[in-house]
Design an enzyme around this catalytic site. Structure first.
Site: not given
Length: 328
Positions: A16, A18, A129-130, A151
């Protein structure tokens, strides 16, 4: 033409939130059966998901490894895939203040998901991932020791765990390294990312505050384009570590100017001195993504215009409530 996701049974953590809610929506559109896991089923966020008989919402915290494992092992019929989106995230200041907690939470979540998939015999795990894990050209593995960002470290550790599970247990892991995501359903409040933070300030009649000279470059991709690209590439199983973004970059001060222009509001931009050097950013190498997908992501201008339309429809003239980043 049938989708490779049609008829598949998929569990989405952070379903739920973003990013997770967009995966849920897209998977349902592909004809998948989707279980959306959330720590709490917030009524407003539930309205983001379509009414669909293929959807069920499961309310529990995936940090509870025992509860998650039970849900995965007892799923009937057996799940075909997990899309892992749950985690702690936020803006640069939030990440700086909460690096230890972010690292702890995100690594525990990744371990719970991978161990649960192994024990339940689930073949495919997609782990968000980023691009922040990557200090050099895209597609180069993260080298520990180059960042004190909890992060980025958490995503690097999750990637490492996923690689081990791929090699030792045969789990088909896919690691999309997302550029900065934006679009409808983003989070607002004290930890909001740069675009919703700017948007909120402009519509409130406040100046946008920019650290340093504002020339730091950032790369963005609209969340629905990121989800669409991820599902296409994951279904092919040709690459398992792919940067998801666009080659378009924009400076922070130009981003603020673009938002003022799209909103039709006179610019109010204040630069703030900063004690530390701000990351300058770079263009991302998205050649692998472009080769494996059949569409062109929307431009930042077009994506922001769509986001603004959603924001106005969702909130009207009201300030949005400060939803927490984790808890989705």
């Amino acid at each position: 033409m049938d989708s490779p996701w049609q008829g598949k049974h998929v569990l989405v953590t952070g379903g739920l939130g973003f990013l997770g809610s967009h995966f849920v929506t897209e998977l349902l559109a592909h004809g998948a059966y989707v279980s959306a896991v959330t720590r709490r089923a917030h009524p407003r966020r539930c309205t983001w998901l379509p009414e669909n008989g293929n959807l069920r919402v499961l309310e529990f915290d995936p940090l509870d490894g025992t509860r998650l494992r039970a849900a995965l092992c007892r799923a009937t019929p057996r799940l075909d895939a997990i899309v892992h989106c749950a985690g702690m995230d936020g803006n640069a200041e939030f990440k700086r203040r909460h690096s230890t907690e972010i690292l702890n939470v995100n690594v525990r979540l990744a371990a719970n998901v991978l161990n649960g998939a192994r024990d339940a015999g689930i073949a495919t795990v997609v782990m968000a991932s980023s691009a922040e894990t990557n200090p050099g050209p895209a597609q180069v593995p993260f080298v520990p020791g180059r960042s004190v960002d909890g992060y980025a470290r958490s995503k690097a550790c999750a990637e490492f765990l996923a690689e081990l599970h791929r090699k030792q247990h045969g789990t088909r892991t896919f690691l999309p390294r997302f550029a900065n995501l934006y679009g409808p359903r983003d989070c607002f409040g004290d930890a909001a990312r740069v675009i919703p933070a700017m948007l909120t300030r402009i519509l409130a009649g406040d100046a946008v505050e920019v650290w340093g000279d504002g020339q730091q470059l950032r790369s963005f991709i609209h969340v629905t384009d990121a989800v669409r690209a991820t599902l296409q590439i994951a279904a092919q199983d040709r690459e398992h570590l792919v940067t998801i973004g666009t080659a378009e970059t924009i400076s922070i001060v130009d981003l603020a100017g673009l938002l003022f222009g799209l909103l039709g509001v006179p610019e109010q931009i204040t630069t703030l001195a900063t004690g530390g050097r701000q990351p300058q950013g770079r263009a991302l190498d998205v050649s692998v993504m472009n080769r494996l997908t059949d569409f062109t992501p929307r431009t930042l201008r077009d994506g922001l215009a769509e986001t603004i339309r959603w924001y106005r429809a969702e909130h009207g003239g009201r300030q949005p409530p400060p939803y927490a980043i984790r808890g989705t």
